[in-house]
Design a protein around this motif. Structure first.
Motif, PDB file in Angstrom:
ATOM      1  N   LEU A  19      11.582  -3.344  -3.838  1.00 52.53           N
ATOM      2  CA  LEU A  19      10.625  -3.142  -4.919  1.00 52.53           C
ATOM      3  C   LEU A  19      10.918  -1.886  -5.745  1.00 52.53           C
ATOM      4  O   LEU A  19      10.107  -1.507  -6.587  1.00 52.53           O
ATOM      5  N   THR A  20      12.071  -1.271  -5.507  1.00 53.99           N
ATOM      6  CA  THR A  20      12.426  -0.058  -6.243  1.00 53.99           C
ATOM      7  C   THR A  20      12.395  -0.259  -7.764  1.00 53.99           C
ATOM      8  O   THR A  20      11.849   0.590  -8.481  1.00 53.99           O
ATOM      9  N   PRO A  21      12.946  -1.351  -8.299  1.00 50.05           N
ATOM     10  CA  PRO A  21      12.853  -1.533  -9.759  1.00 50.05           C
ATOM     11  C   PRO A  21      11.412  -1.599 -10.258  1.00 50.05           C
ATOM     12  O   PRO A  21      11.097  -1.077 -11.334  1.00 50.05           O
ATOM     13  N   VAL A  22      10.538  -2.233  -9.473  1.00 51.78           N
ATOM     14  CA  VAL A  22       9.122  -2.296  -9.850  1.00 51.78           C
ATOM     15  C   VAL A  22       8.503  -0.908  -9.818  1.00 51.78           C
ATOM     16  O   VAL A  22       7.742  -0.523 -10.718  1.00 51.78           O
ATOM     17  N   THR A  23       8.840  -0.148  -8.767  1.00 55.87           N
ATOM     18  CA  THR A  23       8.315   1.210  -8.652  1.00 55.87           C
ATOM     19  C   THR A  23       8.750   2.064  -9.835  1.00 55.87           C
ATOM     20  O   THR A  23       7.951   2.808 -10.411  1.00 55.87           O
ATOM     21  N   TYR A  24      10.023   1.963 -10.219  1.00 55.17           N
ATOM     22  CA  TYR A  24      10.526   2.709 -11.381  1.00 55.17           C
ATOM     23  C   TYR A  24       9.746   2.349 -12.635  1.00 55.17           C
ATOM     24  O   TYR A  24       9.359   3.230 -13.416  1.00 55.17           O
ATOM     25  N   ALA A  25       9.516   1.046 -12.839  1.00 53.23           N
ATOM     26  CA  ALA A  25       8.823   0.599 -14.044  1.00 53.23           C
ATOM     27  C   ALA A  25       7.382   1.095 -14.070  1.00 53.23           C
ATOM     28  O   ALA A  25       6.893   1.582 -15.098  1.00 53.23           O
ATOM     29  N   LEU A  57       7.457  12.640   0.170  1.00 53.80           N
ATOM     30  CA  LEU A  57       7.801  12.329  -1.213  1.00 53.80           C
ATOM     31  C   LEU A  57       7.564  13.524  -2.127  1.00 53.80           C
ATOM     32  O   LEU A  57       8.401  13.846  -2.979  1.00 53.80           O
ATOM     33  N   ALA A  58       6.422  14.193  -1.958  1.00 50.70           N
ATOM     34  CA  ALA A  58       6.104  15.334  -2.821  1.00 50.70           C
ATOM     35  C   ALA A  58       7.112  16.460  -2.642  1.00 50.70           C
ATOM     36  O   ALA A  58       7.554  17.082  -3.624  1.00 50.70           O
ATOM     37  N   ARG A  59       7.488  16.735  -1.413  1.00 50.14           N
ATOM     38  CA  ARG A  59       8.468  17.799  -1.157  1.00 50.14           C
ATOM     39  C   ARG A  59       9.851  17.416  -1.682  1.00 50.14           C
ATOM     40  O   ARG A  59      10.573  18.245  -2.234  1.00 50.14           O
ATOM     41  N   MET A  60      10.227  16.161  -1.519  1.00 50.84           N
ATOM     42  CA  MET A  60      11.535  15.718  -2.004  1.00 50.84           C
ATOM     43  C   MET A  60      11.596  15.755  -3.526  1.00 50.84           C
ATOM     44  O   MET A  60      12.659  16.015  -4.098  1.00 50.84           O
ATOM     45  N   LYS A  61      10.473  15.516  -4.184  1.00 49.94           N
ATOM     46  CA  LYS A  61      10.471  15.557  -5.647  1.00 49.94           C
ATOM     47  C   LYS A  61      10.796  16.963  -6.142  1.00 49.94           C
ATOM     48  O   LYS A  61      11.530  17.132  -7.119  1.00 49.94           O
ATOM     49  N   VAL A  62      10.240  17.972  -5.468  1.00 48.98           N
ATOM     50  CA  VAL A  62      10.535  19.357  -5.849  1.00 48.98           C
ATOM     51  C   VAL A  62      11.995  19.676  -5.553  1.00 48.98           C
ATOM     52  O   VAL A  62      12.693  20.285  -6.375  1.00 48.98           O
ATOM     53  N   LEU A  63      12.485  19.253  -4.372  1.00 49.55           N
ATOM     54  CA  LEU A  63      13.865  19.545  -3.983  1.00 49.55           C
ATOM     55  C   LEU A  63      14.884  18.864  -4.903  1.00 49.55           C
ATOM     56  O   LEU A  63      15.931  19.436  -5.213  1.00 49.55           O
ATOM     57  N   THR A  64      14.581  17.644  -5.324  1.00 52.84           N
ATOM     58  CA  THR A  64      15.505  16.906  -6.192  1.00 52.84           C
ATOM     59  C   THR A  64      15.253  17.176  -7.677  1.00 52.84           C
ATOM     60  O   THR A  64      15.923  16.581  -8.529  1.00 52.84           O
ATOM     61  N   LYS A  65      14.279  18.051  -7.965  1.00 50.81           N
ATOM     62  CA  LYS A  65      13.915  18.393  -9.350  1.00 50.81           C
ATOM     63  C   LYS A  65      13.540  17.150 -10.167  1.00 50.81           C
ATOM     64  O   LYS A  65      13.849  17.033 -11.357  1.00 50.81           O
ATOM     65  N   GLY A  66      12.892  16.219  -9.493  1.00 54.56           N
ATOM     66  CA  GLY A  66      12.400  15.026 -10.169  1.00 54.56           C
ATOM     67  C   GLY A  66      13.428  13.944 -10.402  1.00 54.56           C
ATOM     68  O   GLY A  66      13.118  12.923 -11.018  1.00 54.56           O
ATOM     69  N   LYS A  67      14.650  14.142  -9.929  1.00 55.90           N
ATOM     70  CA  LYS A  67      15.702  13.147 -10.126  1.00 55.90           C
ATOM     71  C   LYS A  67      15.785  12.212  -8.922  1.00 55.90           C
ATOM     72  O   LYS A  67      15.265  12.494  -7.858  1.00 55.90           O
ATOM     73  N   HIS A  68      16.468  11.086  -9.119  1.00 55.74           N
ATOM     74  CA  HIS A  68      16.754  10.145  -8.034  1.00 55.74           C
ATOM     75  C   HIS A  68      15.468   9.701  -7.322  1.00 55.74           C
ATOM     76  O   HIS A  68      15.294   9.907  -6.124  1.00 55.74           O
ATOM     77  N   LEU A  69      14.586   9.077  -8.065  1.00 51.52           N
ATOM     78  CA  LEU A  69      13.314   8.623  -7.515  1.00 51.52           C
ATOM     79  C   LEU A  69      13.503   7.743  -6.290  1.00 51.52           C
ATOM     80  O   LEU A  69      12.732   7.826  -5.328  1.00 51.52           O
ATOM     81  N   TRP A  70      14.522   6.895  -6.295  1.00 51.08           N
ATOM     82  CA  TRP A  70      14.722   5.959  -5.195  1.00 51.08           C
ATOM     83  C   TRP A  70      14.935   6.666  -3.863  1.00 51.08           C
ATOM     84  O   TRP A  70      14.541   6.146  -2.806  1.00 51.08           O
ATOM     85  N   SER A  87       0.834  -1.207   0.000  1.00 53.13           N
ATOM     86  CA  SER A  87       0.000   0.000   0.000  1.00 53.13           C
ATOM     87  C   SER A  87       0.865   1.251   0.000  1.00 53.13           C
ATOM     88  O   SER A  87       0.494   2.274  -0.592  1.00 53.13           O
ATOM     89  N   TYR A  88       2.034   1.179   0.631  1.00 57.81           N
ATOM     90  CA  TYR A  88       2.935   2.331   0.621  1.00 57.81           C
ATOM     91  C   TYR A  88       3.590   2.502  -0.740  1.00 57.81           C
ATOM     92  O   TYR A  88       3.826   3.623  -1.186  1.00 57.81           O
ATOM     93  N   VAL A  89       3.897   1.382  -1.401  1.00 56.87           N
ATOM     94  CA  VAL A  89       4.429   1.468  -2.756  1.00 56.87           C
ATOM     95  C   VAL A  89       3.405   2.144  -3.666  1.00 56.87           C
ATOM     96  O   VAL A  89       3.737   3.037  -4.466  1.00 56.87           O
ATOM     97  N   ILE A  90       2.156   1.714  -3.561  1.00 59.52           N
ATOM     98  CA  ILE A  90       1.102   2.328  -4.365  1.00 59.52           C
ATOM     99  C   ILE A  90       0.931   3.802  -3.988  1.00 59.52           C
ATOM    100  O   ILE A  90       0.714   4.649  -4.851  1.00 59.52           O
TER     101      ILE A  90
END
Length: 249
Positions: free
Chosen positions: A212-218, A147-160, A66-69
């Motif tokens: 599950l990081t590879p699955v999340t990326y896919a 996650l949302a705040r980190m996405k802005v800080l990382t400019k969408g890079k390094h999803l893991w 559920s957290y992955v989703i």
């Protein structure tokens, strides 16, 4: 054919029609309910190399999905859409708890031998119900906001970094709230076992996310291409009770 990817920020992240959003939401709610029905109250263990038994909650086997989703929802659709799903999950938990209480309270038909077992499985105490709902609410919102705040800080890079980092925070809060609130002081849950379960839940859930990081990326990559968007929560109101998607900074 997939649509070209469109970057969406701030006020432009307002609700819109998506192809797969409802499917992801249904999967999230289904896994959430199943994890609470099947495994939340059962402690199990593994035997360590030295012979010591290490306890963990059985729900950890699939609750982290559920957290992955949740990560996928926030990463692909933005915090506002994830917030809506979290509230849907919270409402589903509340309805499930109410209906379980109603069904358990109904008098069994004469001669039916399963009432005691039924009460044991579905007659969760008010403590377990309250702990489950509070832990879910706090943990999921913390996960989505980080996650949302980190996405802005990382400019969408390094999803893991943001999937694992947000899970570390969200699952940590979930475990620290649920098990002590639900089971502290009860027979069969000595303090040392309770702490083992809390720590093992935290560690296993975070390890699940990492594995599950590879699955999340896919999944994230596929959904972004199919939906044609990449949402950034710049200027978003992160209150769990806000109605809008974002505001101007």
């Amino acid at each position: 054919m997939d649509e070209p990817l469109q970057r969406i920020e701030g006020p432009d992240a307002a609700p819109r029609q998506f192809r797969y959003y409802d499917i992801i939401m249904a999967a999230f709610v289904a896994i959430l309910l199943l994890s609470n029905v099947i495994g939340a109250a059962k402690p199990s263990y593994v035997t360590l190399p030295g012979g010591q038994e290490w306890s963990f909650g059985a729900g950890v086997l699939f609750f982290p999905l559920s957290y992955v989703i949740g990560d996928v929802l926030t990463e692909v659709y933005g915090y506002a859409h994830a917030r809506r799903v979290i509230w849907m999950g919270f409402a589903a938990l509340a309805f499930m708890a109410f209906m379980a209480w109603v069904v358990v309270s109904l008098p069994p038909a004469k001669g039916w031998p399963g009432q005691e077992a039924y009460e044991f499985v579905f007659g969760n105490s008010w403590r377990i119900v309250l702990a489950s709902m509070v832990a879910f609410w706090v943990g999921e919102f913390a996960n989505s906001i980080v996650l949302a705040r980190m996405k802005v800080l990382t400019k969408g890079k390094h999803l893991w970094t943001r999937t694992i980092g947000s899970t570390f925070v969200g699952q940590g809060l979930d475990s620290l709230i649920f098990y002590p609130l639900a089971f502290y002081g009860l027979a069969g849950w000595p303090p040392e076992q309770l702490m083992q379960v809390v720590l093992s839940q935290w560690a296993i859930k975070t390890a699940w996310e990492a594995a599950l990081t590879p699955v999340t990326y896919a999944v994230v990559g596929s959904l972004k291409r199919r939906e044609g968007v990449d949402v950034y929560d710049t200027g978003t109101d992160f209150s769990p009770f806000a109605k809008g998607a974002a505001k101007r900074t």
